[in-house]
Design a protein around this motif. Structure first.
Motif, PDB file in Angstrom:
ATOM      1  N   UNK A  37     -10.190 -45.613 -65.931  1.00 51.96           N
ATOM      2  CA  UNK A  37     -10.295 -46.397 -67.157  1.00 51.96           C
ATOM      3  C   UNK A  37      -8.919 -46.825 -67.659  1.00 51.96           C
ATOM      4  N   UNK A  38      -8.834 -48.044 -68.206  1.00 47.31           N
ATOM      5  CA  UNK A  38      -7.583 -48.511 -68.797  1.00 47.31           C
ATOM      6  C   UNK A  38      -7.721 -48.890 -70.269  1.00 47.31           C
ATOM      7  N   UNK A  39      -8.949 -49.083 -70.750  1.00 47.16           N
ATOM      8  CA  UNK A  39      -9.157 -49.308 -72.184  1.00 47.16           C
ATOM      9  C   UNK A  39     -10.598 -48.973 -72.541  1.00 47.16           C
ATOM     10  N   UNK A  40     -10.854 -48.847 -73.832  1.00 47.74           N
ATOM     11  CA  UNK A  40     -12.190 -48.439 -74.269  1.00 47.74           C
ATOM     12  C   UNK A  40     -13.233 -49.553 -74.169  1.00 47.74           C
ATOM     13  N   UNK A  41     -12.894 -50.833 -74.468  1.00 46.06           N
ATOM     14  CA  UNK A  41     -13.915 -51.873 -74.338  1.00 46.06           C
ATOM     15  C   UNK A  41     -14.515 -51.989 -72.941  1.00 46.06           C
ATOM     16  N   UNK A  42     -13.713 -51.732 -71.908  1.00 46.98           N
ATOM     17  CA  UNK A  42     -14.216 -51.847 -70.541  1.00 46.98           C
ATOM     18  C   UNK A  42     -14.702 -50.520 -69.963  1.00 46.98           C
ATOM     19  N   UNK A  43     -14.600 -49.460 -70.738  1.00 43.69           N
ATOM     20  CA  UNK A  43     -15.020 -48.156 -70.240  1.00 43.69           C
ATOM     21  C   UNK A  43     -16.484 -48.133 -69.803  1.00 43.69           C
ATOM     22  N   UNK A  44     -17.422 -48.798 -70.509  1.00 46.40           N
ATOM     23  CA  UNK A  44     -18.820 -48.764 -70.044  1.00 46.40           C
ATOM     24  C   UNK A  44     -18.994 -49.263 -68.610  1.00 46.40           C
ATOM     25  N   UNK A  45     -18.174 -50.241 -68.191  1.00 46.51           N
ATOM     26  CA  UNK A  45     -18.259 -50.735 -66.814  1.00 46.51           C
ATOM     27  C   UNK A  45     -17.823 -49.662 -65.825  1.00 46.51           C
ATOM     28  N   UNK A  46     -16.763 -48.938 -66.186  1.00 48.53           N
ATOM     29  CA  UNK A  46     -16.267 -47.863 -65.335  1.00 48.53           C
ATOM     30  C   UNK A  46     -17.331 -46.786 -65.186  1.00 48.53           C
ATOM     31  N   UNK A  47     -17.904 -46.378 -66.299  1.00 52.62           N
ATOM     32  CA  UNK A  47     -18.932 -45.339 -66.266  1.00 52.62           C
ATOM     33  C   UNK A  47     -20.165 -45.797 -65.502  1.00 52.62           C
ATOM     34  N   UNK A  48     -20.550 -47.063 -65.663  1.00 57.17           N
ATOM     35  CA  UNK A  48     -21.736 -47.581 -64.980  1.00 57.17           C
ATOM     36  C   UNK A  48     -21.589 -47.496 -63.467  1.00 57.17           C
ATOM     37  N   UNK A  49     -20.397 -47.780 -62.962  1.00 56.24           N
ATOM     38  CA  UNK A  49     -20.174 -47.680 -61.521  1.00 56.24           C
ATOM     39  C   UNK A  49     -20.338 -46.236 -61.050  1.00 56.24           C
ATOM     40  N   UNK A  50     -19.781 -45.320 -61.810  1.00 55.99           N
ATOM     41  CA  UNK A  50     -19.876 -43.911 -61.443  1.00 55.99           C
ATOM     42  C   UNK A  50     -21.319 -43.419 -61.499  1.00 55.99           C
ATOM     43  N   UNK A  51     -22.070 -43.912 -62.461  1.00 55.67           N
ATOM     44  CA  UNK A  51     -23.476 -43.514 -62.570  1.00 55.67           C
ATOM     45  C   UNK A  51     -24.309 -44.101 -61.432  1.00 55.67           C
ATOM     46  N   UNK A  52     -23.930 -45.288 -60.961  1.00 54.93           N
ATOM     47  CA  UNK A  52     -24.715 -45.969 -59.934  1.00 54.93           C
ATOM     48  C   UNK A  52     -24.484 -45.406 -58.539  1.00 54.93           C
TER      49      UNK A  52
END
Length: 260
Positions: A37-52
């Motif tokens: 992660x590099x910022x909070x606004x884009x964190x959901x995208x990072x987490x979504x990849x890990x969940x998928x």
């Protein structure tokens, strides 16, 4: 097997090629990757990849270069890290190379990440550039590192001196080498890589940046991390299989939550 300990596959130029990215990982025996992660606004995208994807892990944090972005509190970082696929806090640290002026906000942000790491027991991913003295000082002041009863972490995309590497290792940190180590101009860094014990070493791509030789100048991706391993094996005059085995073991030793 190889593990890419630091990549940004959520960035647009990689995210749109995800099937290809994953296929190249499999082809090159890259079994896991940590999307950072590099910022909070884009964190959901990072987490979504890990969940998928079961072989993708994630971190939560705000990069020191990001000046105009929501500032993370300790409480936010702790709350957002409360997920089984979030295995680290960061990337965080200090960068005096790109930004000028009063950078106390950067140091305050760094301290918040360290405090969140101590609370969550999740390791730190450290970015430092032209700021190594302050980076080590603040880590020590905040009780980071296993030598002070805290949680250690990794000095990612390492480009500093051997003295900085040794100071970090003394605190329990690992040193991660990216494609930079393969560059002809990186003789000082190559000298550091020869000395850093393999038992304290990780490998990474930092993709989409810093593609290793022979792909320098192209978009980097996790599948290329094997070329970092190959170069380190040559530098240290050890079998490639040993670099692959030890750096993978180091990854799971540091990122304990990835074992669950």
């Amino acid at each position: 097997m190889y593990i890419d300990s630091h990549c940004h596959i959520n960035f647009p130029d990689l995210a749109v090629r995800m099937p290809e990215i994953l296929a190249k990982m499999a082809e090159n025996k890259v079994t896991h990757a940590l999307c950072v992660s590099v910022d909070l606004p884009d964190f959901p995208q990072v987490l979504a990849l890990a969940e998928q994807y079961p072989h993708i892990f994630a971190s939560v944090g705000v990069h020191p270069d990001y000046e105009d972005t929501p500032e993370p509190t300790v409480e936010q970082l702790v709350e957002l890290s409360n997920h089984p696929k979030i295995v680290a806090i960061g990337e965080t640290g200090l960068d005096y190379y790109r930004l000028e002026g009063d950078l106390e906000w950067q140091r305050a942000r760094f301290r918040n990440h360290i405090r969140a790491s101590r609370i969550t027991k999740k390791p730190l991913i450290i970015h430092t550039r032209a700021a190594s003295a302050d980076t080590i000082r603040i880590l020590q002041e905040e009780g980071a590192g296993t030598d002070q009863g805290g949680v250690a972490g990794v000095m990612h995309c390492f480009t500093e001196s051997l003295e900085v590497a040794q100071a970090a290792i003394a605190m329990g940190f690992y040193i991660s080498f990216s494609g930079i180590v393969t560059f002809k101009s990186a003789r000082d860094l190559q000298a550091v890589a020869r000395v850093v014990p393999l038992e304290r070493m990780l490998i990474e791509t930092d993709s989409p940046y810093l593609a290793p030789v022979p792909f320098r100048g192209r978009t980097n991706e996790p599948g290329y991390v094997m070329h970092v391993a190959e170069y380190i094996a040559t530098l240290k005059d050890v079998p490639l299989a040993e670099v692959a085995r030890q750096t993978s073991a180091n990854f799971f030793e540091l990122f304990q939550f990835a074992r669950q």
